[in-house]
Design a protein around this motif. Structure first.
Motif: not given
Length: 151
Positions: A72-85
């Motif tokens: 599982v590849h997860t990218e976190y944005y905006n201090d971890g508030k947003d993500f793409i899994k």
């Protein structure tokens, strides 16, 4: 008047001497930097991408970081508030695809169902250069694998 000439010549010599010293310091620093650069890994250590936490070399962690665990590849944005899994499928040792499963980050043009093809191009210690392709566009990025102790 002779004293003035002597002071002027002394100042000129001191200035020239200082400029030469600075030039030598710059040359020495440049030589040290070149000597300290390490070559890329040969062979490329593609397995470095299979699991861990990764940072982009030109982004602070609060803007972007990525984890890969259990395919599982997860990218976190905006201090971890947003993500793409995404799910990760390894085609071979250095090539893998990520298939977007869900996302909360609205500004990112990637959509659920998109497939991104990735190739590990080079590694150097904990740095990994990846070439990614999506919708006919190709781009390179360099990420750094974060050592376990630092997370």
């Amino acid at each position: 008047m002779n004293l003035l000439k002597i002071v002027a010549v002394a100042a000129l010599v001191a200035g020239t001497s200082q400029m030469n010293a600075q030039k030598k310091n710059k040359e020495t620093a440049a030589k040290k930097e070149v000597a300290q650069q390490k070559p890329v890994d040969n062979p490329t250590k593609c397995s470095n991408i299979k699991e861990g936490t990764f940072l982009r070399t030109n982004y602070p962690k609060n803007l972007w970081y990525m984890t890969i665990k259990d395919n599982v590849h997860t990218e976190y944005y905006n201090d971890g508030k947003d993500f793409i899994k995404s799910s990760v499928v390894f085609v071979d040792e250095c090539n893998y695809k990520v298939i977007v499963l869900e996302k909360t980050e609205k500004d990112n043009p990637i959509k659920v169902g998109d497939v991104v093809s990735n190739k590990v191009v080079a590694t150097q210690d904990n740095l990994i250069k990846i070439n990614s392709q999506l919708n006919g566009e190709s781009f390179d990025l360099v990420i750094m694998k974060v050592p376990e102790a630092i997370k």
